[in-house]
Design an enzyme around this catalytic site. Sequence first.
Site, PDB file in Angstrom:
ATOM      1  N   ASP A  23     -30.382 -40.284 -19.673  1.00  0.00           N
ATOM      2  CA  ASP A  23     -31.652 -39.846 -19.084  1.00  0.00           C
ATOM      3  C   ASP A  23     -32.072 -38.536 -19.746  1.00  0.00           C
ATOM      4  O   ASP A  23     -31.254 -37.611 -19.856  1.00  0.00           O
ATOM      5  CB  ASP A  23     -31.401 -39.642 -17.577  1.00  0.00           C
ATOM      6  CG  ASP A  23     -32.678 -39.446 -16.791  1.00  0.00           C
ATOM      7  OD1 ASP A  23     -33.651 -38.900 -17.334  1.00  0.00           O
ATOM      8  OD2 ASP A  23     -32.685 -39.836 -15.600  1.00  0.00           O
ATOM      9  N   GLU A  59     -55.294 -40.536 -23.172  1.00  0.00           N
ATOM     10  CA  GLU A  59     -55.744 -40.581 -21.772  1.00  0.00           C
ATOM     11  C   GLU A  59     -55.787 -39.194 -21.132  1.00  0.00           C
ATOM     12  O   GLU A  59     -56.435 -39.004 -20.101  1.00  0.00           O
ATOM     13  CB  GLU A  59     -54.850 -41.532 -20.960  1.00  0.00           C
ATOM     14  CG  GLU A  59     -54.802 -42.914 -21.599  1.00  0.00           C
ATOM     15  CD  GLU A  59     -54.276 -44.021 -20.714  1.00  0.00           C
ATOM     16  OE1 GLU A  59     -54.282 -43.870 -19.487  1.00  0.00           O
ATOM     17  OE2 GLU A  59     -53.858 -45.050 -21.273  1.00  0.00           O
ATOM     18  N   TYR A  94     -50.422 -41.139 -14.296  1.00  0.00           N
ATOM     19  CA  TYR A  94     -49.809 -41.226 -15.634  1.00  0.00           C
ATOM     20  C   TYR A  94     -50.388 -40.156 -16.558  1.00  0.00           C
ATOM     21  O   TYR A  94     -49.657 -39.360 -17.147  1.00  0.00           O
ATOM     22  CB  TYR A  94     -50.025 -42.624 -16.226  1.00  0.00           C
ATOM     23  CG  TYR A  94     -49.782 -42.689 -17.728  1.00  0.00           C
ATOM     24  CD1 TYR A  94     -48.512 -42.454 -18.261  1.00  0.00           C
ATOM     25  CD2 TYR A  94     -50.824 -42.968 -18.624  1.00  0.00           C
ATOM     26  CE1 TYR A  94     -48.286 -42.494 -19.637  1.00  0.00           C
ATOM     27  CE2 TYR A  94     -50.609 -43.020 -19.991  1.00  0.00           C
ATOM     28  CZ  TYR A  94     -49.335 -42.776 -20.496  1.00  0.00           C
ATOM     29  OH  TYR A  94     -49.117 -42.815 -21.858  1.00  0.00           O
TER      30      TYR A  94
HETATM   31  P1  NAD Z   1     -42.572 -47.933 -22.840  1.00  0.00           P
HETATM   32  O1  NAD Z   1     -42.798 -47.839 -21.373  1.00  0.00           O
HETATM   33  O2  NAD Z   1     -42.656 -49.259 -23.508  1.00  0.00           O
HETATM   34  O3  NAD Z   1     -41.147 -47.318 -23.223  1.00  0.00           O
HETATM   35  C1  NAD Z   1     -40.667 -46.141 -22.649  1.00  0.00           C
HETATM   36  C2  NAD Z   1     -39.173 -46.032 -22.973  1.00  0.00           C
HETATM   37  O4  NAD Z   1     -38.685 -44.804 -22.413  1.00  0.00           O
HETATM   38  C3  NAD Z   1     -38.342 -47.171 -22.368  1.00  0.00           C
HETATM   39  O5  NAD Z   1     -37.425 -47.663 -23.318  1.00  0.00           O
HETATM   40  C4  NAD Z   1     -37.615 -46.496 -21.212  1.00  0.00           C
HETATM   41  O6  NAD Z   1     -36.337 -47.076 -20.939  1.00  0.00           O
HETATM   42  C5  NAD Z   1     -37.480 -45.063 -21.727  1.00  0.00           C
HETATM   43  N1  NAD Z   1     -37.343 -44.097 -20.627  1.00  0.00           N
HETATM   44  C6  NAD Z   1     -38.115 -44.013 -19.498  1.00  0.00           C
HETATM   45  N2  NAD Z   1     -37.680 -42.999 -18.724  1.00  0.00           N
HETATM   46  C7  NAD Z   1     -36.642 -42.416 -19.387  1.00  0.00           C
HETATM   47  C8  NAD Z   1     -35.797 -41.316 -19.105  1.00  0.00           C
HETATM   48  N3  NAD Z   1     -35.927 -40.603 -17.983  1.00  0.00           N
HETATM   49  N4  NAD Z   1     -34.843 -40.993 -20.017  1.00  0.00           N
HETATM   50  C9  NAD Z   1     -34.695 -41.707 -21.164  1.00  0.00           C
HETATM   51  N5  NAD Z   1     -35.452 -42.766 -21.461  1.00  0.00           N
HETATM   52  C10 NAD Z   1     -36.424 -43.109 -20.589  1.00  0.00           C
HETATM   53  O7  NAD Z   1     -43.610 -46.907 -23.481  1.00  0.00           O
HETATM   54  P2  NAD Z   1     -44.383 -46.990 -24.881  1.00  0.00           P
HETATM   55  O8  NAD Z   1     -45.617 -47.791 -24.691  1.00  0.00           O
HETATM   56  O9  NAD Z   1     -43.428 -47.353 -25.935  1.00  0.00           O
HETATM   57  O10 NAD Z   1     -44.831 -45.468 -25.037  1.00  0.00           O
HETATM   58  C11 NAD Z   1     -43.980 -44.530 -25.721  1.00  0.00           C
HETATM   59  C12 NAD Z   1     -44.649 -43.168 -25.690  1.00  0.00           C
HETATM   60  O11 NAD Z   1     -45.929 -43.249 -26.320  1.00  0.00           O
HETATM   61  C13 NAD Z   1     -44.912 -42.635 -24.286  1.00  0.00           C
HETATM   62  O12 NAD Z   1     -44.654 -41.258 -24.297  1.00  0.00           O
HETATM   63  C14 NAD Z   1     -46.377 -42.914 -24.043  1.00  0.00           C
HETATM   64  O13 NAD Z   1     -46.933 -41.990 -23.157  1.00  0.00           O
HETATM   65  C15 NAD Z   1     -46.936 -42.763 -25.444  1.00  0.00           C
HETATM   66  N6  NAD Z   1     -48.156 -43.541 -25.745  1.00  0.00           N
HETATM   67  C16 NAD Z   1     -48.184 -44.888 -25.516  1.00  0.00           C
HETATM   68  C17 NAD Z   1     -49.338 -45.611 -25.861  1.00  0.00           C
HETATM   69  C18 NAD Z   1     -49.406 -47.109 -25.666  1.00  0.00           C
HETATM   70  O14 NAD Z   1     -50.476 -47.681 -25.923  1.00  0.00           O
HETATM   71  N7  NAD Z   1     -48.341 -47.775 -25.260  1.00  0.00           N
HETATM   72  C19 NAD Z   1     -50.443 -44.950 -26.405  1.00  0.00           C
HETATM   73  C20 NAD Z   1     -50.361 -43.562 -26.629  1.00  0.00           C
HETATM   74  C21 NAD Z   1     -49.201 -42.872 -26.305  1.00  0.00           C
HETATM   75  P1  TYD Z   2     -53.246 -51.214 -20.147  1.00  0.00           P
HETATM   76  O1  TYD Z   2     -52.678 -52.150 -21.169  1.00  0.00           O
HETATM   77  O2  TYD Z   2     -52.563 -51.104 -18.827  1.00  0.00           O
HETATM   78  O3  TYD Z   2     -53.412 -49.783 -20.840  1.00  0.00           O
HETATM   79  P2  TYD Z   2     -54.192 -48.435 -20.333  1.00  0.00           P
HETATM   80  O4  TYD Z   2     -54.575 -48.559 -18.923  1.00  0.00           O
HETATM   81  O5  TYD Z   2     -53.146 -47.393 -20.560  1.00  0.00           O
HETATM   82  O6  TYD Z   2     -55.387 -48.302 -21.240  1.00  0.00           O
HETATM   83  O7  TYD Z   2     -54.744 -51.653 -19.881  1.00  0.00           O
HETATM   84  C1  TYD Z   2     -55.696 -51.682 -20.924  1.00  0.00           C
HETATM   85  C2  TYD Z   2     -57.039 -51.997 -20.283  1.00  0.00           C
HETATM   86  O8  TYD Z   2     -56.990 -53.322 -19.770  1.00  0.00           O
HETATM   87  C3  TYD Z   2     -57.356 -51.085 -19.106  1.00  0.00           C
HETATM   88  O9  TYD Z   2     -58.760 -50.802 -19.135  1.00  0.00           O
HETATM   89  C4  TYD Z   2     -57.032 -51.941 -17.890  1.00  0.00           C
HETATM   90  C5  TYD Z   2     -57.298 -53.344 -18.373  1.00  0.00           C
HETATM   91  N1  TYD Z   2     -56.479 -54.418 -17.735  1.00  0.00           N
HETATM   92  C6  TYD Z   2     -57.094 -55.536 -17.186  1.00  0.00           C
HETATM   93  O10 TYD Z   2     -58.334 -55.679 -17.193  1.00  0.00           O
HETATM   94  N2  TYD Z   2     -56.293 -56.502 -16.624  1.00  0.00           N
HETATM   95  C7  TYD Z   2     -54.937 -56.384 -16.571  1.00  0.00           C
HETATM   96  O11 TYD Z   2     -54.265 -57.284 -15.999  1.00  0.00           O
HETATM   97  C8  TYD Z   2     -54.318 -55.238 -17.165  1.00  0.00           C
HETATM   98  C9  TYD Z   2     -52.818 -55.065 -17.164  1.00  0.00           C
HETATM   99  C10 TYD Z   2     -55.137 -54.274 -17.748  1.00  0.00           C
END
Ligand code: NAD
Ligand code: TYD
Length: 356
Positions: free
Chosen positions: A58, A135, A159
């Site tokens: 963690d 965001e 978030y």
């Molecule tokens: P994800 O939820 O798929 O993965 C998160 C990972 O972090 C998981 O493997 C989880 O087990 C691990 N984790 C969670 N809590 C933890 C803890 N306390 N200690 C150690 N590990 C922990 O997320 P993601 O989509 O891969 O996003 C990764 C990063 O990128 C995040 O910081 C997110 O805010 C950022 N981000 C994501 C997106 C997106 O579109 N997914 C876009 C911009 C930024």
């Molecule tokens: P998401 O993949 O949860 O990413 P974020 O909210 O971080 O942008 O959602 C992307 C967009 O899709 C967001 O505007 C919410 C919408 N959405 C739906 O319309 N239906 C769904 O079932 C989900 C999961 C997301």
Amino acid sequence: MTILITGGAGFIGSNFVLDWLRESDEPVVNLDKLTYAGNLGNLRGLEGDARHTFVQGDICDRACVDGLLTAHRPRAIVHFAAESHVDRSIHGPGEFLRTNIDGTFTLLEAARAYWGALEGEEKAAFRFHHVSTDEVYGSLAPDDPPFTETNTYAPNSPYSASKAASDHLVRAWHHTYGLPVTTSNCSNNYGPYHFPEKLIPLMIANALAGKPLPIYGDGQQIRDWLYVTDHCSAIRAILADGKVGEVYNVGGWNEMPNIEIVHTLIRLLDELSPRADGASYAEQIAYVADRPGHDRRYAIDARKIERELGWRPAETFQTGIRKTVEWYLANQAWVRDVQSGAYREWLDRNYAHRGA
Ligand code: NAD
Ligand code: TYD
């Protein structure tokens, strides 16, 4: 030399680890708690690869982080670990504050102590890279210019508020203690290993399972979409040449309303994996209750990283989304594996009250 990654079993982190070890032989230590979002199956291709050390732990556990820094002496930390799903943050914000704020604080303190004891070249080269999201800047009106790095912070969900807090901590640890940090704020990623509760993989999985395709509200919310390996190459560029203390916005120059994303997926699925009854997957679209506080539009101005570091996305949305659909069609066993009991409980919790 070695780098320490947090959250490297999640969607972007696992893509980053795979990408990193395709591009270089520099070892990676991967610290991940393996929450519902962490999946070692993403890293199966690295089994037996001595360049990858996985540690289940963690980021809030200071002793664990200190131990890894002392044992592996990384030249950089790349911090992905987070609670990342807006809908989950609405149902239960506590874990978001713990991991995203306390966890980042713990890592920063551990990094500060470690970096403080380094000397000479090692000290000068050390970097802490923080991975964040667009965001944090809040929601744009239709005619507003895209977010730049100097945009005011206006997070609207638990978030994004927790990510905004973590960005502020990272900034403060640089300004107050001199910790050599960089931060990237990226738009919505998509691609392989995306957990199937997020929009794109959820729509693919539901379409193939004959389930409704739940569109929140009117489906006109706009996001900018970036193929995940482009995010990985942006982080590599920042680690290599980014200026200490700087923030870089990372995006795909690809704003699109959700409903258009869903129609693109439907077109690809109708072509690549048609329904047995010959009808279009479009028949499964279901408009459902909106997300509370749903941000209307995000858009990223990614000119700074292009100008200063020469980074631009390699994929267009057309190439990236086709690769993504093909990956999900070829990896349905991966999807089935993550659709555990806990995943089904989440679907009940998030969709039962929406009328899907
Ligand atoms: P994800 O939820 O798929 O993965 C998160 C990972 O972090 C998981 O493997 C989880 O087990 C691990 N984790 C969670 N809590 C933890 C803890 N306390 N200690 C150690 N590990 C922990 O997320 P993601 O989509 O891969 O996003 C990764 C990063 O990128 C995040 O910081 C997110 O805010 C950022 N981000 C994501 C997106 C997106 O579109 N997914 C876009 C911009 C930024
Ligand atoms: P998401 O993949 O949860 O990413 P974020 O909210 O971080 O942008 O959602 C992307 C967009 O899709 C967001 O505007 C919410 C919408 N959405 C739906 O319309 N239906 C769904 O079932 C989900 C999961 C997301």
